[in-house]
Scaffold this active site. Structure first.
Site, PDB file in Angstrom:
ATOM      1  N   VAL A  12      -0.016  -3.062  12.227  1.00  0.00           N
ATOM      2  CA  VAL A  12      -0.661  -3.461  10.964  1.00  0.00           C
ATOM      3  C   VAL A  12      -2.173  -3.620  11.140  1.00  0.00           C
ATOM      4  O   VAL A  12      -2.961  -3.128  10.320  1.00  0.00           O
ATOM      5  CB  VAL A  12      -0.033  -4.771  10.416  1.00  0.00           C
ATOM      6  CG1 VAL A  12      -0.704  -5.169   9.105  1.00  0.00           C
ATOM      7  CG2 VAL A  12       1.468  -4.602  10.215  1.00  0.00           C
ATOM      8  N   GLY A 129       6.007  -5.536   2.443  1.00  0.00           N
ATOM      9  CA  GLY A 129       5.016  -4.568   2.952  1.00  0.00           C
ATOM     10  C   GLY A 129       3.983  -4.230   1.887  1.00  0.00           C
ATOM     11  O   GLY A 129       3.235  -5.091   1.417  1.00  0.00           O
ATOM     12  N   ILE A 131       4.432  -3.500  -1.212  1.00  0.00           N
ATOM     13  CA  ILE A 131       4.806  -3.802  -2.603  1.00  0.00           C
ATOM     14  C   ILE A 131       4.086  -5.073  -3.065  1.00  0.00           C
ATOM     15  O   ILE A 131       4.176  -6.104  -2.415  1.00  0.00           O
ATOM     16  CB  ILE A 131       6.324  -4.081  -2.735  1.00  0.00           C
ATOM     17  CG1 ILE A 131       7.153  -2.974  -2.093  1.00  0.00           C
ATOM     18  CG2 ILE A 131       6.721  -4.308  -4.179  1.00  0.00           C
ATOM     19  CD1 ILE A 131       8.640  -3.301  -2.027  1.00  0.00           C
ATOM     20  N   LYS A 200      11.428 -13.923   4.701  1.00  0.00           N
ATOM     21  CA  LYS A 200      10.870 -13.411   3.441  1.00  0.00           C
ATOM     22  C   LYS A 200      11.512 -14.079   2.228  1.00  0.00           C
ATOM     23  O   LYS A 200      10.817 -14.416   1.266  1.00  0.00           O
ATOM     24  CB  LYS A 200      11.029 -11.894   3.392  1.00  0.00           C
ATOM     25  CG  LYS A 200      10.117 -11.195   4.414  1.00  0.00           C
ATOM     26  CD  LYS A 200      10.517  -9.758   4.633  1.00  0.00           C
ATOM     27  CE  LYS A 200       9.564  -9.036   5.573  1.00  0.00           C
ATOM     28  NZ  LYS A 200      10.094  -7.741   6.027  1.00  0.00           N
TER      29      LYS A 200
HETATM   30  N1  HSE Z   1      10.167  -5.396  10.549  1.00  0.00           N
HETATM   31  C1  HSE Z   1       9.814  -5.548   9.188  1.00  0.00           C
HETATM   32  C2  HSE Z   1      10.751  -4.694   8.344  1.00  0.00           C
HETATM   33  C3  HSE Z   1       8.388  -5.128   8.977  1.00  0.00           C
HETATM   34  O1  HSE Z   1      11.432  -3.843   8.927  1.00  0.00           O
HETATM   35  O2  HSE Z   1      10.850  -4.898   7.145  1.00  0.00           O
HETATM   36  C4  HSE Z   1       7.845  -5.429   7.614  1.00  0.00           C
HETATM   37  O3  HSE Z   1       7.837  -6.808   7.346  1.00  0.00           O
END
Ligand code: HSE
Length: 409
Positions: A12, A129, A131, A200
């Site tokens: 990233v 990510g 979005i 998340k």
């Molecule tokens: N390892 C995470 C995924 C990366 O596969 O979604 C993005 O947060």
């Protein structure tokens, strides 16, 4: 000119530097100011980087530099990211991050410090990510009472499941591909055991309900037990298996939150979300369902969200963006055994169909492989009741090979 530092030059971090360099003119045109990468922190050497001379191994060079107003923390992990973020905020620097582990563990505390110091702590890249989801939930949907959020929140596991379902690929081969493509966490256990999706959904729940949800209070299951046989049975019933993070506020105020593989009906908007794509459904009382879709993992999609937060900080250098939730020790989370589901089970044994009917009552059975190896769907029951019945079935000599929740999504 606004000077920024980037902490971390991995997947990233290198994407953030790349976008800031390659999109310099575009960003300048929108902002009216240049975003200047002054320092990049990483312990490794990058002699071929176009900004090789700006690398440092010493965090003190960043914290003591008063010109650096914004720091992108893209190093990942809890430590030293937590200590560095705290020091940056206390030094009056805004921090933007893709570090969901840190936000899920210390978000409330870091948001409180940002508030006290009148700086910003933004983390659009921490969920979904590329979005946009944090900002839309926090701003565009602010008029709504949101009682439910559910989605495919991990690109790696969705990629693995897609490869298993569509190409009949083995789990380990699909995981290796996801790692090579830069989707997986440094320790991919965080992906496949559901911890990343858990972090998340905790961030989204904290945002929706205004108080911090800690990952260790959320029942979490990964995808390691899913087999190709489950995938095929699910398809026969009209479902696809997806790793789902889900939070719902019940009418009694209790919060039902979970991460687990689920059977998602073909007609669901989440069913066709494949590969590293994520899809997040937010159920607003005014809007109805709003679904966000896009690349949930990968270098440039994630970096794009980090850069958007940098730009937001540039636009609000002396002003706070209102992004906040309080810390909370409230224990209004539903015990996972009390949560109500329809269930999918795959069982084997002599008289499997008849015995399953005796124990579970009204079930929808698929006997494609004869009467000894069957799969069935139950009616709604608490997960605890399901486990009791599964144990009864096992005591009758029928092995329960798989049990997967059915997501009404
Ligand atoms: N390892 C995470 C995924 C990366 O596969 O979604 C993005 O947060």
């Amino acid at each position: 000119m606004v000077s920024v530092a980037i902490m971390g030059h991995g997947v990233v971090g290198s994407g953030v530097a790349e976008i800031l360099l390659t999109h310099k003119q575009k960003l300048f045109a929108g902002l009216g100011e240049e975003i200047h990468i002054k320092k990049i922190l990483d312990l490794r050497e990058f002699p071929d980087s176009p900004v090789a001379e700006r690398f440092t191994k010493d965090f003190e060079e960043i914290i003591s530099d008063r010109e650096i107003r914004i720091v992108a923390e893209v190093m990942g992990g809890l430590h030293p990211a937590y200590e560095y973020t705290k020091r940056c905020l206390k030094a009056g620097k805004s921090v933007v991050t893709s570090n969901k582990e840190l936000v899920a563990a210390y978000g409330a505390e870091l948001l409180e410090i940002a508030k006290e110091e009148n700086v910003n702590y933004l983390f659009e890249a921490s969920v979904g990510g590329g979005i946009p989801i944090i900002r839309p939930m926090n701003q565009c949907l602010v008029a709504n009472i949101v009682n439910e959020v559910a989605g495919i929140l991990n690109g790696t596991t969705n990629f693995i499941l897609t490869k298993m379902i569509e190409d009949g690929m083995q789990f380990d081969d699909a995981l290796k591909m996801a790692q090579d493509l830069g989707f997986a966490e440094r320790n991919p256990e965080a992906d496949i055991e559901g911890h990343d999706a858990c972090r998340k959904i905790c961030i989204l729940a904290s945002l929706a309900f205004g108080r911090h949800f800690y990952p260790d209070s959320v029942h979490t299951e990964g995808i390691t037990k899913i087999t190709l046989e489950d995938v095929k049975y699910a398809e026969n019933f009209g479902y696809v298996i997806k790793l789902i993070g889900k939070v719902k506020r019940r009418s009694d105020g209790m919060i039902d939150i979970i991460v687990a593989p689920m059977l998602v009906p073909f007609k669901s908007q989440l069913a066709s979300i494949d590969n590293e794509f994520n899809g997040i459904m937010v159920r607003g009382d005014c809007t109805g369902d709003v679904v966000f879709y896009g690349k949930g993992a990968g270098k440039l999609p994630t970096a794009s969200a980090v850069v958007a937060d940098i730009v937001d900080c540039c636009n609000h250098l002396k002003q706070r963006r209102f992004l906040y939730w309080a810390d909370s020790k409230e224990s209004n989370i539903v015990d996972y055994k009390e949560s109500v589901w329809r269930m999918f089970a795959r069982v084997t044994g002599e008289g499997a169909e008849q015995k399953s009917r005796e124990v579970f009552g009204n079930i929808n059975v698929n006997t494609k492989n004869g009467t000894k190896r069957i799969a069935f769907l139950t009616e709604s029951m608490t997960y605890g009741d399901f486990l009791d019945k599964a144990a009864q079935l096992e005591s009758k000599g029928v092995k329960v090979c798989s049990m997967i929740r059915i997501g009404e999504l």
